[in-house]
Design a protein around this motif. Structure first.
Motif, PDB file in Angstrom:
ATOM      1  N   UNK A   1       0.780  -1.265  -0.096  1.00  0.00           N
ATOM      2  CA  UNK A   1       0.154  -0.069  -0.098  1.00  0.00           C
ATOM      3  C   UNK A   1       0.909   1.176  -0.184  1.00  0.00           C
ATOM      4  N   UNK A   2       0.393   2.285  -0.610  1.00  0.00           N
ATOM      5  CA  UNK A   2       1.195   3.446  -0.804  1.00  0.00           C
ATOM      6  C   UNK A   2       0.900   4.617   0.347  1.00  0.00           C
ATOM      7  N   UNK A   3      -0.516   4.267   0.873  1.00  0.00           N
ATOM      8  CA  UNK A   3      -0.941   4.982   1.874  1.00  0.00           C
ATOM      9  C   UNK A   3      -2.119   4.451   2.642  1.00  0.00           C
ATOM     10  N   UNK A   4      -2.570   4.878   3.406  1.00  0.00           N
ATOM     11  CA  UNK A   4      -3.920   4.626   3.892  1.00  0.00           C
ATOM     12  C   UNK A   4      -5.152   5.093   3.282  1.00  0.00           C
ATOM     13  N   UNK A   5      -4.925   6.049   2.218  1.00  0.00           N
ATOM     14  CA  UNK A   5      -6.250   6.762   1.930  1.00  0.00           C
ATOM     15  C   UNK A   5      -6.803   5.651   0.993  1.00  0.00           C
ATOM     16  N   UNK A   6      -8.224   5.787   1.009  1.00  0.00           N
ATOM     17  CA  UNK A   6      -9.172   4.845   0.329  1.00  0.00           C
ATOM     18  C   UNK A   6      -9.104   4.866  -1.176  1.00  0.00           C
ATOM     19  N   UNK A   7      -8.786   5.916  -1.748  1.00  0.00           N
ATOM     20  CA  UNK A   7      -8.463   6.077  -3.171  1.00  0.00           C
ATOM     21  C   UNK A   7      -7.307   5.497  -3.641  1.00  0.00           C
ATOM     22  N   UNK A   8      -6.155   5.773  -2.890  1.00  0.00           N
ATOM     23  CA  UNK A   8      -4.904   5.342  -3.062  1.00  0.00           C
ATOM     24  C   UNK A   8      -4.888   3.721  -3.039  1.00  0.00           C
ATOM     25  N   UNK A   9      -5.459   3.212  -1.961  1.00  0.00           N
ATOM     26  CA  UNK A   9      -5.834   1.724  -1.860  1.00  0.00           C
ATOM     27  C   UNK A   9      -6.621   1.085  -2.920  1.00  0.00           C
ATOM     28  N   UNK A  10      -7.618   1.707  -3.239  1.00  0.00           N
ATOM     29  CA  UNK A  10      -8.330   1.127  -4.207  1.00  0.00           C
ATOM     30  C   UNK A  10      -7.668   1.309  -5.636  1.00  0.00           C
ATOM     31  N   UNK A  11      -6.920   2.297  -6.077  1.00  0.00           N
ATOM     32  CA  UNK A  11      -6.146   2.115  -7.332  1.00  0.00           C
ATOM     33  C   UNK A  11      -4.975   0.964  -7.123  1.00  0.00           C
ATOM     34  N   UNK A  12      -4.768   0.933  -6.120  1.00  0.00           N
ATOM     35  CA  UNK A  12      -3.447   0.000  -5.807  1.00  0.00           C
ATOM     36  C   UNK A  12      -4.028  -1.439  -6.338  1.00  0.00           C
ATOM     37  N   UNK A  13      -5.320  -1.819  -6.070  1.00  0.00           N
ATOM     38  CA  UNK A  13      -6.037  -2.914  -6.697  1.00  0.00           C
ATOM     39  C   UNK A  13      -6.573  -2.746  -8.341  1.00  0.00           C
ATOM     40  N   UNK A  14      -7.539  -1.932  -8.337  1.00  0.00           N
ATOM     41  CA  UNK A  14      -7.730  -1.827  -9.923  1.00  0.00           C
ATOM     42  C   UNK A  14      -7.368  -0.475 -10.741  1.00  0.00           C
ATOM     43  N   UNK A  15      -6.306   0.113 -10.141  1.00  0.00           N
ATOM     44  CA  UNK A  15      -6.202   1.194 -10.889  1.00  0.00           C
ATOM     45  C   UNK A  15      -4.986   1.053 -12.283  1.00  0.00           C
ATOM     46  N   UNK A  16      -5.622   0.543 -12.869  1.00  0.00           N
ATOM     47  CA  UNK A  16      -4.743   0.066 -14.251  1.00  0.00           C
ATOM     48  C   UNK A  16      -5.670   0.156 -15.434  1.00  0.00           C
ATOM     49  N   UNK A  17      -5.150  -0.300 -16.634  1.00  0.00           N
ATOM     50  CA  UNK A  17      -5.827   0.009 -17.962  1.00  0.00           C
ATOM     51  C   UNK A  17      -6.842  -1.308 -18.061  1.00  0.00           C
ATOM     52  N   UNK A  18      -6.598  -2.377 -17.453  1.00  0.00           N
ATOM     53  CA  UNK A  18      -7.154  -3.657 -17.733  1.00  0.00           C
ATOM     54  C   UNK A  18      -8.129  -4.373 -16.684  1.00  0.00           C
ATOM     55  N   UNK A  19      -7.954  -4.163 -15.433  1.00  0.00           N
ATOM     56  CA  UNK A  19      -8.530  -5.011 -14.437  1.00  0.00           C
ATOM     57  C   UNK A  19     -10.136  -4.385 -14.648  1.00  0.00           C
ATOM     58  N   UNK A  20     -10.634  -3.136 -14.635  1.00  0.00           N
ATOM     59  CA  UNK A  20     -11.879  -3.036 -14.813  1.00  0.00           C
ATOM     60  C   UNK A  20     -12.657  -3.430 -16.073  1.00  0.00           C
ATOM     61  N   UNK A  21     -11.585  -3.535 -17.063  1.00  0.00           N
ATOM     62  CA  UNK A  21     -12.345  -4.115 -18.271  1.00  0.00           C
ATOM     63  C   UNK A  21     -12.679  -5.625 -18.273  1.00  0.00           C
ATOM     64  N   UNK A  22     -12.001  -6.318 -17.438  1.00  0.00           N
ATOM     65  CA  UNK A  22     -12.099  -7.583 -17.128  1.00  0.00           C
ATOM     66  C   UNK A  22     -13.523  -7.817 -16.391  1.00  0.00           C
TER      67      UNK A  22
END
Lengths: 139, 139
Positions: free
Chosen positions: B6-27
């Motif tokens: 995790x880069x930080x405890x921020x909910x946006x940052x944590x979420x992007x750590x998981x699905x913040x890329x060009x492909x995950x949400x497309x799947x």
DNA sequence: ATTTGCACTTGCAATATGCAAGCAAAAATA
DNA sequence: TATTTTTGCTTGCATATTGCAAGTGCAAAT
């Protein structure tokens, strides 16, 4: 930085082409909720973005009209970055990410409180926050 | 694939750590709206994901409990990927991305129609769609 | 017995990211 | 006025991620 060509006409795909990376939405977050507006402000954020990445993300956000680059009223050495209507419109997405994260992660108490507020009356929260953000771009 | 810290405890940052890329949400999109459920299904999508990237994204989604890997009922050669409650909970985010995109891009007419429906009564749309998706995981 | 389909893996080139250092213009300080 | 500090970057280089093409192993169909 190269302008990516659209991968498809899908709205999700087109959106991810613009902000589907690890940093863009964090910059928007800083501008929306932490009142940050300069290069130096963004560098100070907890996630510690690298200077070159910040520069490249700011450029891409500007190219995609999510931010505007303006003269800073305090000094010519500074640059003022400002949200646009297009990025203010991202607020509902950002709110929903908060709500999702709050359900599935441990979140700091202060942010948790804000999310709780937002959930009480989502539309009202978005309306109020949008109005505040718009103030900054109409003056 | 490395597990990012995790880069930080921020909910946006944590979420992007998981699905913040060009492909995950497309799947996830393919699983939610196009009834796709196998490796081959995902490869057929318009955006043409590379085979190794697809494999790595599926692994990361599984590690983060956004999908489950199961035996395919039709054949042992196939693998069935299934949404989880955690990924079904992403639906509000995905709906808001659609709405944002519809405001700021040109969108194909059929998808535009769906977005229009969703906007009419957002809560109802999410409730109904969630119920349908949940059916697939409770059986 | 051979071919096809499915779900990957591998090798390698291209691109993006991360880190540290450097740099020019403006502002503050001496 | 001269020097130092601040600000917003850029550059060079190592590492990580992505993209493309080809290959592999198992199951199923022919």
């Amino acid at each position: 930085m190269k302008k990516d060509k659209k991968r498809s006409e899908c709205p999700i795909s087109c959106s991810l082409d613009i902000f589907g990376d690890k940093w863009s939405l964090l910059i928007i977050r800083d501008m929306m909720f932490a009142n940050k507006s300069t290069y130096g402000d963004f560098l100070k954020s907890e996630e510690k973005i690298a200077t070159n990445i910040l520069a490249s993300r700011l450029q891409s956000l500007e190219e995609n009209k999510l931010i505007e680059k303006l003269e800073h009223p305090d000094s010519k050495a500074k640059v003022l970055y400002r949200l646009t209507q297009k990025s203010i419109d991202l607020l509902p997405i950002i709110v929903e990410i908060h709500i999702w994260a709050e359900k599935h992660f441990d979140i700091p108490a202060d942010i948790k409180a804000m999310i709780k507020e937002a959930k009480k009356d989502k539309d009202e929260f978005i309306k109020t926050t949008t109005r505040q953000l718009k103030k900054q771009i109409t003056t």
